[in-house]
Design a protein around this motif. Sequence first.
Motif, short mmCIF file in Angstrom:
data_model
loop_
_atom_site.label_atom_id
_atom_site.label_comp_id
_atom_site.label_asym_id
_atom_site.label_seq_id
_atom_site.Cartn_x
_atom_site.Cartn_y
_atom_site.Cartn_z
N LYS A 19 13.38 7.20 -1.54
CA LYS A 19 12.43 6.15 -1.14
C LYS A 19 10.99 6.61 -1.39
CE LYS A 19 11.48 3.28 2.87
NZ LYS A 19 11.79 2.99 4.26
N GLY A 20 10.73 7.88 -1.09
CA GLY A 20 9.40 8.46 -1.29
C GLY A 20 9.03 8.53 -2.77
N ARG A 21 10.03 8.92 -3.59
CA ARG A 21 9.81 9.01 -5.04
C ARG A 21 9.40 7.64 -5.60
NH1 ARG A 21 12.28 13.80 -6.56
NH2 ARG A 21 13.86 13.64 -4.94
N LEU A 27 2.72 3.39 -6.16
CA LEU A 27 1.43 3.48 -5.47
C LEU A 27 0.22 2.98 -6.29
CD1 LEU A 27 -0.06 4.30 -2.88
CD2 LEU A 27 -0.13 6.66 -3.74
N PRO A 28 0.07 3.41 -7.57
CA PRO A 28 -1.12 2.95 -8.31
C PRO A 28 -1.21 1.43 -8.38
CG PRO A 28 0.01 4.70 -9.51
CD PRO A 28 0.90 4.32 -8.36
N GLY A 29 -0.07 0.77 -8.58
CA GLY A 29 -0.06 -0.70 -8.66
C GLY A 29 -0.47 -1.32 -7.34
N LYS A 30 0.09 -0.79 -6.26
CA LYS A 30 -0.24 -1.32 -4.92
C LYS A 30 -1.72 -1.16 -4.63
CE LYS A 30 3.88 -0.71 -2.24
NZ LYS A 30 4.64 0.43 -1.88
N LYS A 68 -5.51 2.76 4.14
CA LYS A 68 -4.33 3.62 4.34
C LYS A 68 -3.10 2.86 3.87
CE LYS A 68 -2.33 6.38 8.09
NZ LYS A 68 -2.56 6.94 9.42
N ILE A 69 -2.32 3.48 3.00
CA ILE A 69 -1.08 2.86 2.52
C ILE A 69 0.08 3.79 2.89
CG2 ILE A 69 0.14 1.90 0.51
CD1 ILE A 69 -2.48 1.62 -0.93
N GLY A 70 1.10 3.25 3.57
CA GLY A 70 2.16 4.10 4.09
C GLY A 70 3.52 3.83 3.45
N VAL A 71 4.47 4.70 3.72
CA VAL A 71 5.83 4.54 3.21
C VAL A 71 6.65 3.67 4.17
CG1 VAL A 71 7.92 5.74 2.44
CG2 VAL A 71 5.70 6.86 2.16
N GLU A 72 6.63 4.04 5.45
CA GLU A 72 7.44 3.33 6.45
C GLU A 72 6.64 2.18 7.07
OE1 GLU A 72 10.47 3.68 6.93
OE2 GLU A 72 11.04 5.75 6.48
N SER A 73 7.12 0.95 6.90
CA SER A 73 6.32 -0.19 7.35
C SER A 73 6.18 -0.22 8.88
CB SER A 73 6.90 -1.48 6.83
OG SER A 73 8.24 -1.56 7.25
N ASN A 102 2.20 -2.78 2.84
CA ASN A 102 2.16 -1.78 3.89
C ASN A 102 0.81 -1.01 3.88
OD1 ASN A 102 3.33 -0.65 6.09
ND2 ASN A 102 4.27 1.02 4.96
N ALA A 103 -0.25 -1.81 3.91
CA ALA A 103 -1.59 -1.23 3.81
C ALA A 103 -2.44 -1.69 4.99
CB ALA A 103 -2.24 -1.68 2.51
N MET A 104 -3.40 -0.85 5.32
CA MET A 104 -4.23 -1.12 6.50
C MET A 104 -5.68 -0.74 6.19
SD MET A 104 -3.29 0.49 10.12
CE MET A 104 -3.48 2.19 9.77
N LEU A 105 -6.59 -1.56 6.69
CA LEU A 105 -8.01 -1.28 6.48
C LEU A 105 -8.63 -0.90 7.82
CD1 LEU A 105 -9.86 -1.49 3.99
CD2 LEU A 105 -10.60 -3.72 4.82
N LEU A 106 -9.40 0.20 7.82
CA LEU A 106 -9.96 0.72 9.06
C LEU A 106 -11.46 0.91 8.97
CD1 LEU A 106 -7.40 3.65 9.37
CD2 LEU A 106 -7.47 1.67 10.91
#
Length: 314
Positions: A19-21, A27-30, A68-73, A102-106
């Motif tokens: 899943k991480g791979r 990631l670049p596309g996201k 911040k973009i994460g793996v686990e939603s 799965n992204a967040m703005l802070l």
Amino acid sequence: MIPLPRKFRTNIKETFGEKGRLWLKDLPGKLDEICHIWNLTECRPVNDLSFNYVCTARSDRFGPVVLKIGVESSELENEFRSLRYLKSMHLCRGLAFDSERNAMLLERVTPGENLFSLDSPEEQIKAGASLLKDNENTETIPQGFPYYGDWLKRSFQKTRNKRAGTTTVDAFFKKAEIYWLEQANRLPETLNHGDFHHMNILRNENREWTVIDPQGVIGYQTADCGRFILNQLGRTDNENRSELLTEMSRVFAEALKTTEELVLKGAYIEQMLSCSWTLEGFISEEKERDIIEKMEAADRLYSSILNAPQGIEG
Ligand SMILES: Nc1ncnc2c1ncn2[C@@H]1O[C@H](COP(=O)(O)OP(=O)(O)O)[C@@H](O)[C@H]1O
Ligand SMILES: [Mg+2]
């Protein structure tokens, strides 16, 4: 391809496997998509990437921000919710969330140097304890957050299954489980930060400390102390650990109006959970041996201060 530190790639693969791979590949596309949606420019990854992709950026609407973009939603969603609910701790503001990516703005905390920038461990501990002291969320615990007790159960079970037939680790887990029941009998439940340590405590422009990166977990405050204590011990020479641990248990017990024993036992549980998370992952045999040595050393250290026999007899 965005250049990512090797250590970060390894972390992601060791923790999330296939899943991480895939996540690293996408990631670049996201990142392109989300920068377009939120109108972000000047994206620069932070130096201390660990389990999420984090970059500073400029937003046309909010000014300086962190993406911040994460793996686990579920983890990132919890983090975003906790920023609202952990009211009494001074936390950075959450600005936007995108569940599809799965992204967040802070809000960006500037200048942002972390608690390790204070000169002495004593000052760091004092500042950490005073932030925890303020976190009294005992009255109404909001729904929908995970329980620390479930984290323990799930991770210990996974590691036990993976290491079936071996005994060393099981003895430490059993001891942590006994300590956990003691906490449950003697402490009130609260909504806790869940990842309270020096690198998640940043200086803002008013020279106050702002806390970032909450996981939002229901449990006992000694777990938050525990995470902080582990992090402090990680920066301390072997020969000074015992003295510093005793001092930290005193300072945190005073701040939380509890006993040194419960603080120490909370830190012991946290140490074993943190090792279990690594053991349950996709790690090499060499790393597995290192982690087990770390657990043995921790058991010796805590047992000597708590006056408890080593291993399960405690
Ligand atoms: N709101 C913020 N303001 C300034 N820097 C931040 C902010 N959020 C994160 N950072 C920086 O990015 C690093 C990693 O972010 P963090 O949210 O802690 O990710 P992780 O959950 O992977 O630990 C932090 O240690 C800090 O240096
Ligand atoms: Mg962090």
